[in-house]
Design a protein around this motif. Structure first.
Motif, short mmCIF file in Angstrom:
data_model
loop_
_atom_site.label_atom_id
_atom_site.label_comp_id
_atom_site.label_asym_id
_atom_site.label_seq_id
_atom_site.Cartn_x
_atom_site.Cartn_y
_atom_site.Cartn_z
N ASP A 159 0.84 -0.99 -0.29
CA ASP A 159 -0.07 0.08 -0.16
C ASP A 159 0.71 1.24 -0.05
O ASP A 159 1.73 1.53 0.86
CB ASP A 159 -0.91 -0.06 1.20
CG ASP A 159 -1.96 1.07 1.31
OD1 ASP A 159 -1.62 2.07 0.62
OD2 ASP A 159 -2.76 1.06 2.13
N SER A 160 0.88 2.08 -1.16
CA SER A 160 1.66 3.17 -1.27
C SER A 160 1.22 4.40 0.04
O SER A 160 2.16 5.28 0.00
CB SER A 160 1.48 4.05 -2.67
OG SER A 160 0.10 4.43 -2.58
N LYS A 161 0.00 4.28 0.56
CA LYS A 161 0.19 5.05 1.78
C LYS A 161 0.66 4.64 2.95
O LYS A 161 1.27 5.50 3.66
CB LYS A 161 -1.40 5.03 2.35
CG LYS A 161 -2.50 5.64 1.39
CD LYS A 161 -3.73 6.14 1.91
CE LYS A 161 -4.69 6.52 0.93
NZ LYS A 161 -5.61 5.54 0.61
N LYS A 162 1.03 3.40 3.06
CA LYS A 162 2.15 2.96 4.18
C LYS A 162 3.38 2.68 4.03
O LYS A 162 4.26 2.81 4.89
CB LYS A 162 1.38 1.59 4.67
CG LYS A 162 0.19 1.54 5.26
CD LYS A 162 -0.19 0.06 5.62
CE LYS A 162 -1.81 0.12 6.22
NZ LYS A 162 -2.03 -1.17 6.35
N SER A 164 6.69 3.69 0.88
CA SER A 164 7.32 4.22 -0.58
C SER A 164 8.23 3.15 -0.87
O SER A 164 9.12 2.52 0.06
CB SER A 164 7.90 5.60 -0.24
OG SER A 164 6.83 6.47 0.31
N ASN A 185 6.01 4.84 5.91
CA ASN A 185 5.55 6.13 6.24
C ASN A 185 5.01 6.17 7.50
O ASN A 185 4.45 5.47 8.26
CB ASN A 185 4.45 6.34 5.05
CG ASN A 185 5.02 6.23 3.61
OD1 ASN A 185 6.08 6.72 3.35
ND2 ASN A 185 4.29 5.85 2.66
N ASN A 187 2.34 7.54 9.92
CA ASN A 187 0.81 7.58 10.07
C ASN A 187 0.43 9.06 9.40
O ASN A 187 -0.73 9.20 8.98
CB ASN A 187 0.29 7.09 11.43
CG ASN A 187 0.21 6.03 11.55
OD1 ASN A 187 0.54 5.15 10.61
ND2 ASN A 187 0.60 5.50 12.92
N ARG A 189 1.31 11.02 7.35
CA ARG A 189 1.35 11.34 6.05
C ARG A 189 0.21 10.78 5.33
O ARG A 189 -0.02 11.20 4.21
CB ARG A 189 2.77 10.79 5.55
CG ARG A 189 3.77 11.73 5.98
CD ARG A 189 5.11 11.16 5.50
NE ARG A 189 5.05 11.35 3.86
CZ ARG A 189 5.54 10.58 2.77
NH1 ARG A 189 5.95 9.28 3.07
NH2 ARG A 189 5.30 10.83 1.73
N VAL A 190 -0.58 9.85 6.12
CA VAL A 190 -1.52 9.13 5.34
C VAL A 190 -2.52 10.12 4.55
O VAL A 190 -2.94 9.79 3.09
CB VAL A 190 -2.34 8.08 6.35
CG1 VAL A 190 -3.49 7.55 5.58
CG2 VAL A 190 -1.44 6.99 6.82
N ASN A 191 -3.13 10.91 5.28
CA ASN A 191 -4.15 11.99 4.46
C ASN A 191 -3.51 13.09 3.69
O ASN A 191 -4.47 13.85 3.48
CB ASN A 191 -5.13 12.06 5.49
CG ASN A 191 -5.81 11.05 6.01
OD1 ASN A 191 -6.23 10.16 5.37
ND2 ASN A 191 -6.14 10.85 7.33
N LYS A 192 -2.35 13.29 3.70
CA LYS A 192 -1.72 14.37 2.94
C LYS A 192 -1.81 14.05 1.71
O LYS A 192 -1.64 13.16 1.06
CB LYS A 192 -0.53 14.82 3.37
CG LYS A 192 -0.77 15.38 4.68
CD LYS A 192 1.08 15.67 5.16
CE LYS A 192 1.09 16.33 6.73
NZ LYS A 192 2.36 16.62 7.01
N ARG B 173 3.72 3.16 -7.15
CA ARG B 173 2.65 4.48 -7.56
C ARG B 173 2.50 4.42 -8.76
O ARG B 173 3.70 4.43 -9.62
CB ARG B 173 3.39 5.64 -6.97
CG ARG B 173 3.57 5.81 -5.38
CD ARG B 173 4.63 6.75 -5.22
NE ARG B 173 4.45 8.02 -6.01
CZ ARG B 173 5.34 9.17 -6.14
NH1 ARG B 173 6.69 8.65 -5.69
NH2 ARG B 173 5.41 9.99 -6.90
#
Lengths: 192, 192
Positions: A159-162, A164, A185, A187, A189-192, B173
Protein backbone atom coordinates in the motif's frame (compact mmCIF):
# COMPACT_ATOMS: atom_id res chain seq x y z
CA UNK A 1 40.61 9.39 -10.27
CA UNK A 2 37.07 9.87 -9.01
CA UNK A 3 34.68 7.91 -6.89
CA UNK A 4 32.15 5.64 -8.57
CA UNK A 5 28.78 6.59 -7.16
CA UNK A 6 26.49 4.31 -9.15
CA UNK A 7 26.88 1.10 -7.16
CA UNK A 8 24.08 -0.75 -5.37
CA UNK A 9 26.08 -0.93 -2.13
CA UNK A 10 26.99 2.75 -2.19
CA UNK A 11 23.37 3.72 -2.86
CA UNK A 12 22.08 1.53 -0.02
CA UNK A 13 24.70 2.77 2.44
CA UNK A 14 24.12 6.45 1.62
CA UNK A 15 20.36 6.14 2.09
CA UNK A 16 20.81 4.29 5.37
CA UNK A 17 23.33 6.84 6.65
CA UNK A 18 20.76 9.56 6.05
CA UNK A 19 18.21 7.99 8.44
CA UNK A 20 20.19 6.24 11.22
CA UNK A 21 21.08 8.12 14.39
CA UNK A 22 23.22 6.78 17.23
CA UNK A 23 21.21 4.61 19.62
CA UNK A 24 19.02 3.10 16.91
CA UNK A 25 18.32 -0.62 16.69
CA UNK A 26 19.07 -2.04 13.24
CA UNK A 27 19.15 -5.47 11.56
CA UNK A 28 21.41 -7.19 9.05
CA UNK A 29 19.17 -10.05 7.93
CA UNK A 30 21.99 -11.68 5.96
CA UNK A 31 25.33 -11.45 7.78
CA UNK A 32 27.39 -13.27 5.12
CA UNK A 33 30.90 -11.82 5.10
CA UNK A 34 29.77 -9.19 7.62
CA UNK A 35 30.37 -6.03 5.54
CA UNK A 36 26.89 -4.61 6.09
CA UNK A 37 26.93 -5.50 9.80
CA UNK A 38 30.23 -3.65 10.28
CA UNK A 39 28.82 -0.67 8.38
CA UNK A 40 25.66 -0.64 10.55
CA UNK A 41 27.67 -1.12 13.75
CA UNK A 42 29.61 2.07 13.01
CA UNK A 43 26.42 4.11 12.56
CA UNK A 44 24.94 3.33 15.95
CA UNK A 45 27.76 2.75 18.51
CA UNK A 46 25.30 3.12 21.40
CA UNK A 47 22.56 1.15 19.69
CA UNK A 48 22.50 -2.45 18.56
CA UNK A 49 22.83 -4.50 15.37
CA UNK A 50 21.05 -7.85 15.15
CA UNK A 51 22.84 -9.95 12.51
CA UNK A 52 21.33 -13.20 11.19
CA UNK A 53 22.96 -16.07 9.36
CA UNK A 54 22.00 -19.71 9.10
CA UNK A 55 25.54 -20.81 8.18
CA UNK A 56 27.79 -21.75 11.13
CA UNK A 57 30.87 -20.89 9.10
CA UNK A 58 29.86 -17.25 8.62
CA UNK A 59 28.77 -16.87 12.24
CA UNK A 60 31.91 -18.36 13.79
CA UNK A 61 34.23 -16.33 11.58
CA UNK A 62 32.38 -13.10 12.25
CA UNK A 63 32.13 -13.63 16.03
CA UNK A 64 35.89 -14.09 16.18
CA UNK A 65 36.43 -10.95 14.13
CA UNK A 66 34.27 -8.71 16.33
CA UNK A 67 35.85 -10.14 19.49
CA UNK A 68 39.31 -9.29 18.07
CA UNK A 69 38.14 -5.79 17.15
CA UNK A 70 36.29 -5.14 20.42
CA UNK A 71 33.03 -4.49 18.63
CA UNK A 72 30.34 -5.01 21.24
CA UNK A 73 27.12 -3.61 19.77
CA UNK A 74 26.39 -6.61 17.53
CA UNK A 75 24.26 -9.62 18.48
CA UNK A 76 25.02 -12.44 16.05
CA UNK A 77 22.13 -14.89 15.67
CA UNK A 78 22.78 -18.30 14.13
CA UNK A 79 19.28 -18.84 12.77
CA UNK A 80 17.34 -18.13 9.58
CA UNK A 81 16.02 -14.58 9.13
CA UNK A 82 12.52 -16.01 8.76
CA UNK A 83 12.62 -16.34 12.56
CA UNK A 84 13.51 -12.67 13.08
CA UNK A 85 10.46 -12.10 15.31
CA UNK A 86 11.79 -14.61 17.87
CA UNK A 87 14.81 -12.40 18.54
CA UNK A 88 13.84 -8.81 17.72
CA UNK A 89 10.97 -7.43 19.81
CA UNK A 90 11.41 -3.65 19.46
CA UNK A 91 10.85 -1.54 16.36
CA UNK A 92 13.99 -1.03 14.29
CA UNK A 93 15.22 1.81 12.04
CA UNK A 94 16.89 -0.24 9.31
CA UNK A 95 16.80 -3.81 7.99
CA UNK A 96 19.24 -4.89 5.28
CA UNK A 97 18.90 -7.99 3.09
CA UNK A 98 21.64 -9.11 0.73
CA UNK A 99 20.17 -12.16 -1.02
CA UNK A 100 22.04 -15.01 -2.70
CA UNK A 101 24.94 -17.07 -1.42
CA UNK A 102 27.93 -16.32 0.81
CA UNK A 103 30.80 -15.16 -1.44
CA UNK A 104 33.59 -17.75 -1.48
CA UNK A 105 31.50 -20.45 0.24
CA UNK A 106 29.18 -23.28 -0.83
CA UNK A 107 27.10 -21.88 -3.72
CA UNK A 108 24.36 -24.44 -3.16
CA UNK A 109 23.46 -22.69 0.09
CA UNK A 110 21.53 -19.61 -1.00
CA UNK A 111 18.66 -17.67 0.46
CA UNK A 112 15.38 -19.24 -0.71
CA UNK A 113 12.22 -17.62 -2.01
CA UNK A 114 9.91 -19.10 0.63
CA UNK A 115 11.93 -18.14 3.71
CA UNK A 116 12.95 -14.79 2.21
CA UNK A 117 9.29 -13.82 1.74
CA UNK A 118 8.45 -14.74 5.33
CA UNK A 119 11.44 -12.75 6.55
CA UNK A 120 10.51 -9.71 4.43
CA UNK A 121 6.91 -9.69 5.66
CA UNK A 122 7.95 -9.97 9.31
CA UNK A 123 10.58 -7.28 8.74
CA UNK A 124 8.04 -4.82 7.35
CA UNK A 125 6.14 -5.18 10.63
CA UNK A 126 9.27 -4.56 12.70
CA UNK A 127 10.23 -1.38 10.84
CA UNK A 128 9.47 1.92 12.58
CA UNK A 129 7.90 4.85 10.69
CA UNK A 130 10.67 6.65 8.83
CA UNK A 131 12.68 3.42 8.81
CA UNK A 132 14.21 1.83 5.72
CA UNK A 133 14.51 -1.73 4.45
CA UNK A 134 17.00 -2.48 1.67
CA UNK A 135 17.03 -5.68 -0.41
CA UNK A 136 19.84 -6.46 -2.85
CA UNK A 137 18.73 -9.25 -5.21
CA UNK A 138 20.76 -11.19 -7.77
CA UNK A 139 19.26 -12.60 -10.94
CA UNK A 140 22.38 -14.32 -12.30
CA UNK A 141 21.49 -17.80 -10.95
CA UNK A 142 18.18 -19.72 -11.21
CA UNK A 143 17.18 -19.66 -7.58
CA UNK A 144 18.09 -15.95 -7.49
CA UNK A 145 15.91 -15.08 -10.48
CA UNK A 146 12.86 -16.82 -8.94
CA UNK A 147 13.49 -15.18 -5.60
CA UNK A 148 13.95 -11.74 -7.18
CA UNK A 149 10.65 -12.04 -9.03
CA UNK A 150 8.83 -13.02 -5.83
CA UNK A 151 10.42 -10.08 -3.98
CA UNK A 152 9.26 -7.64 -6.68
CA UNK A 153 5.71 -9.08 -6.60
CA UNK A 154 5.55 -8.55 -2.84
CA UNK A 155 6.99 -5.05 -3.06
CA UNK A 156 4.64 -3.90 -5.82
CA UNK A 157 1.64 -4.99 -3.78
CA UNK A 158 2.49 -2.76 -0.82
CA UNK A 159 0.00 0.00 0.00
CA UNK A 160 1.57 3.27 -1.17
CA UNK A 161 0.01 5.08 1.80
CA UNK A 162 2.00 2.88 4.16
CA UNK A 163 5.20 2.32 2.20
CA UNK A 164 7.25 4.20 -0.39
CA UNK A 165 9.07 1.75 -2.62
CA UNK A 166 11.97 2.32 -4.95
CA UNK A 167 13.83 -0.07 -7.25
CA UNK A 168 17.31 0.74 -8.47
CA UNK A 169 18.35 -1.21 -11.58
CA UNK A 170 21.53 -1.10 -13.59
CA UNK A 171 20.38 -0.96 -17.17
CA UNK A 172 23.37 -1.70 -19.34
CA UNK A 173 24.90 -4.60 -17.39
CA UNK A 174 23.69 -8.19 -17.80
CA UNK A 175 22.54 -9.90 -14.60
CA UNK A 176 23.56 -6.95 -12.42
CA UNK A 177 21.97 -7.11 -8.98
CA UNK A 178 19.13 -4.72 -8.31
CA UNK A 179 18.35 -2.91 -5.12
CA UNK A 180 14.93 -2.36 -3.60
CA UNK A 181 14.47 0.26 -0.89
CA UNK A 182 11.30 0.46 1.18
CA UNK A 183 10.49 3.38 3.45
CA UNK A 184 7.79 2.98 6.08
CA UNK A 185 5.60 6.06 6.11
CA UNK A 186 4.54 7.96 9.16
CA UNK A 187 0.83 7.69 10.01
CA UNK A 188 0.50 11.45 9.85
CA UNK A 189 1.33 11.40 6.14
CA UNK A 190 -1.62 9.14 5.28
CA UNK A 191 -4.13 11.88 4.53
CA UNK A 192 -1.77 14.38 2.97
CA UNK B 1 8.42 13.75 11.94
CA UNK B 2 11.19 12.43 9.69
CA UNK B 3 12.57 13.28 6.30
CA UNK B 4 11.30 11.36 3.27
CA UNK B 5 14.36 10.08 1.45
CA UNK B 6 12.76 8.09 -1.37
CA UNK B 7 12.02 10.93 -3.79
CA UNK B 8 13.40 11.23 -7.33
CA UNK B 9 14.53 14.82 -6.71
CA UNK B 10 16.25 13.99 -3.43
CA UNK B 11 18.03 11.03 -4.99
CA UNK B 12 19.22 13.11 -7.97
CA UNK B 13 20.37 16.00 -5.77
CA UNK B 14 22.27 13.75 -3.34
CA UNK B 15 24.12 11.99 -6.14
CA UNK B 16 25.00 15.30 -7.78
CA UNK B 17 26.20 16.80 -4.49
CA UNK B 18 28.60 13.88 -4.11
CA UNK B 19 30.42 14.68 -7.37
CA UNK B 20 30.32 18.49 -7.84
CA UNK B 21 33.13 20.65 -6.46
CA UNK B 22 33.23 24.43 -6.52
CA UNK B 23 34.46 25.76 -9.85
CA UNK B 24 32.78 23.04 -11.92
CA UNK B 25 30.77 23.81 -15.04
CA UNK B 26 27.30 22.25 -14.95
CA UNK B 27 24.14 22.31 -17.08
CA UNK B 28 20.42 22.43 -16.36
CA UNK B 29 19.02 21.31 -19.72
CA UNK B 30 15.45 22.13 -18.67
CA UNK B 31 15.26 25.33 -16.62
CA UNK B 32 11.46 25.27 -16.08
CA UNK B 33 10.68 26.79 -12.70
CA UNK B 34 14.43 27.02 -11.98
CA UNK B 35 14.63 24.74 -8.92
CA UNK B 36 17.43 22.58 -10.32
CA UNK B 37 19.35 25.61 -11.61
CA UNK B 38 19.25 27.24 -8.16
CA UNK B 39 20.38 23.96 -6.59
CA UNK B 40 23.29 23.67 -9.06
CA UNK B 41 24.22 27.35 -8.66
CA UNK B 42 24.70 26.82 -4.92
CA UNK B 43 27.07 23.88 -5.48
CA UNK B 44 29.55 25.76 -7.65
CA UNK B 45 29.61 29.47 -6.66
CA UNK B 46 32.88 30.01 -8.54
CA UNK B 47 31.85 27.85 -11.49
CA UNK B 48 29.00 28.29 -13.93
CA UNK B 49 25.54 26.89 -14.61
CA UNK B 50 24.23 26.88 -18.19
CA UNK B 51 20.42 26.77 -18.04
CA UNK B 52 18.33 26.09 -21.15
CA UNK B 53 14.66 26.74 -21.82
CA UNK B 54 12.79 27.28 -25.04
CA UNK B 55 9.91 29.10 -23.32
CA UNK B 56 10.26 32.89 -23.06
CA UNK B 57 8.00 32.93 -19.99
CA UNK B 58 10.30 30.69 -17.96
CA UNK B 59 13.44 32.53 -19.05
CA UNK B 60 12.13 36.06 -18.32
CA UNK B 61 10.80 35.09 -14.91
CA UNK B 62 14.00 33.32 -13.92
CA UNK B 63 16.30 36.10 -15.17
CA UNK B 64 14.40 38.61 -13.03
CA UNK B 65 14.63 36.29 -10.02
CA UNK B 66 18.40 35.80 -10.22
CA UNK B 67 18.94 39.55 -10.77
CA UNK B 68 16.91 40.25 -7.60
CA UNK B 69 18.88 37.63 -5.67
CA UNK B 70 22.29 38.71 -7.04
CA UNK B 71 22.99 35.24 -8.42
CA UNK B 72 25.65 35.73 -11.06
CA UNK B 73 27.00 32.29 -11.90
CA UNK B 74 24.09 31.29 -14.17
CA UNK B 75 23.92 31.81 -17.93
CA UNK B 76 20.31 31.50 -19.03
CA UNK B 77 19.95 30.41 -22.66
CA UNK B 78 16.62 30.91 -24.42
CA UNK B 79 17.02 28.05 -26.88
CA UNK B 80 16.20 24.35 -27.09
CA UNK B 81 18.59 21.98 -25.31
CA UNK B 82 19.15 20.15 -28.62
CA UNK B 83 21.42 23.08 -29.48
CA UNK B 84 23.52 22.67 -26.31
CA UNK B 85 26.75 22.29 -28.33
CA UNK B 86 26.36 25.84 -29.73
CA UNK B 87 26.72 27.30 -26.24
CA UNK B 88 28.71 24.85 -24.14
CA UNK B 89 32.23 24.18 -25.41
CA UNK B 90 34.02 22.84 -22.33
CA UNK B 91 33.47 19.50 -20.61
CA UNK B 92 30.94 19.66 -17.78
CA UNK B 93 30.55 17.75 -14.50
CA UNK B 94 26.76 17.48 -14.40
CA UNK B 95 23.83 17.75 -16.80
CA UNK B 96 20.26 17.59 -15.47
CA UNK B 97 17.14 16.92 -17.55
CA UNK B 98 13.65 17.20 -16.10
CA UNK B 99 11.38 16.16 -18.96
CA UNK B 100 7.72 17.07 -19.49
CA UNK B 101 6.02 20.45 -19.28
CA UNK B 102 6.55 23.54 -17.17
CA UNK B 103 4.41 23.19 -14.01
CA UNK B 104 1.57 25.72 -14.02
CA UNK B 105 2.09 26.70 -17.68
CA UNK B 106 0.79 25.56 -21.08
CA UNK B 107 0.65 21.76 -20.91
CA UNK B 108 0.78 21.46 -24.71
CA UNK B 109 4.38 22.67 -24.61
CA UNK B 110 6.36 19.64 -23.47
CA UNK B 111 9.80 18.32 -24.24
CA UNK B 112 9.62 16.09 -27.34
CA UNK B 113 11.17 12.72 -28.04
CA UNK B 114 13.12 13.82 -31.13
CA UNK B 115 14.80 16.88 -29.64
CA UNK B 116 15.31 15.21 -26.27
CA UNK B 117 17.26 12.36 -27.90
CA UNK B 118 19.49 14.81 -29.78
CA UNK B 119 20.10 16.75 -26.57
CA UNK B 120 20.90 13.57 -24.61
CA UNK B 121 23.40 12.34 -27.19
CA UNK B 122 25.16 15.69 -27.36
CA UNK B 123 25.17 15.87 -23.57
CA UNK B 124 26.86 12.48 -23.22
CA UNK B 125 29.70 13.87 -25.34
CA UNK B 126 29.99 17.00 -23.18
CA UNK B 127 30.19 15.07 -19.92
CA UNK B 128 33.65 14.71 -18.34
CA UNK B 129 34.84 11.37 -16.91
CA UNK B 130 33.36 11.00 -13.43
CA UNK B 131 30.53 13.33 -14.44
CA UNK B 132 26.83 12.56 -14.02
CA UNK B 133 23.76 13.09 -16.16
CA UNK B 134 20.31 12.80 -14.56
CA UNK B 135 17.05 12.45 -16.48
CA UNK B 136 13.67 12.61 -14.74
CA UNK B 137 10.98 11.24 -17.06
CA UNK B 138 7.20 11.25 -16.67
CA UNK B 139 4.96 8.58 -18.12
CA UNK B 140 1.62 10.06 -17.05
CA UNK B 141 0.87 11.73 -20.42
CA UNK B 142 1.07 10.27 -23.96
CA UNK B 143 3.99 12.32 -25.22
CA UNK B 144 5.81 11.60 -21.94
CA UNK B 145 5.34 7.84 -22.24
CA UNK B 146 6.75 7.78 -25.79
CA UNK B 147 9.64 10.00 -24.79
CA UNK B 148 10.40 7.89 -21.70
CA UNK B 149 10.51 4.71 -23.77
CA UNK B 150 12.91 6.31 -26.27
CA UNK B 151 15.14 7.54 -23.42
CA UNK B 152 15.31 4.03 -21.94
CA UNK B 153 16.16 2.52 -25.33
CA UNK B 154 19.03 4.96 -25.74
CA UNK B 155 20.30 4.40 -22.22
CA UNK B 156 20.21 0.59 -22.44
CA UNK B 157 22.32 0.70 -25.60
CA UNK B 158 25.20 2.56 -23.95
CA UNK B 159 28.52 0.70 -23.74
CA UNK B 160 28.96 -0.40 -20.11
CA UNK B 161 32.69 0.21 -20.38
CA UNK B 162 32.05 3.88 -21.08
CA UNK B 163 28.95 4.53 -19.00
CA UNK B 164 27.38 3.18 -15.81
CA UNK B 165 23.63 3.50 -15.97
CA UNK B 166 21.07 3.32 -13.21
CA UNK B 167 17.29 3.58 -13.29
CA UNK B 168 15.35 4.45 -10.17
CA UNK B 169 11.65 3.51 -10.34
CA UNK B 170 8.91 3.88 -7.78
CA UNK B 171 7.16 0.55 -7.80
CA UNK B 172 3.90 0.99 -5.95
CA UNK B 173 2.78 4.36 -7.40
CA UNK B 174 0.95 4.63 -10.74
CA UNK B 175 2.60 6.91 -13.29
CA UNK B 176 5.31 8.01 -10.90
CA UNK B 177 8.24 9.63 -12.70
CA UNK B 178 11.40 7.59 -12.97
CA UNK B 179 14.94 8.82 -12.74
CA UNK B 180 17.85 7.71 -14.89
CA UNK B 181 21.40 8.48 -13.79
CA UNK B 182 24.37 8.02 -16.11
CA UNK B 183 27.95 8.17 -14.93
CA UNK B 184 30.70 8.63 -17.50
CA UNK B 185 33.54 6.26 -16.73
CA UNK B 186 37.16 7.19 -16.56
CA UNK B 187 39.29 5.72 -19.37
CA UNK B 188 41.54 4.08 -16.81
CA UNK B 189 38.64 1.91 -15.64
CA UNK B 190 38.12 0.35 -19.09
CA UNK B 191 40.39 -2.64 -18.66
CA UNK B 192 39.68 -3.33 -15.03
Amino acid sequence: MYKVVLKATTMAHNLIKSVVTDGDLVVDATLGNGNDTIFLSGLTPNGKVYAFDIQDEAVVKFKKMIADENINNVEVINDGHENIDRYVHDKVKVIMFNLGYLPGADKSITTKKETTLIALEKSLELLMPGGLMTVAAYIGHDEGAKEAEAVLDLIKSLDSKKYSVMQISFLNRNNAPFLVVIEKNDNCRVNK
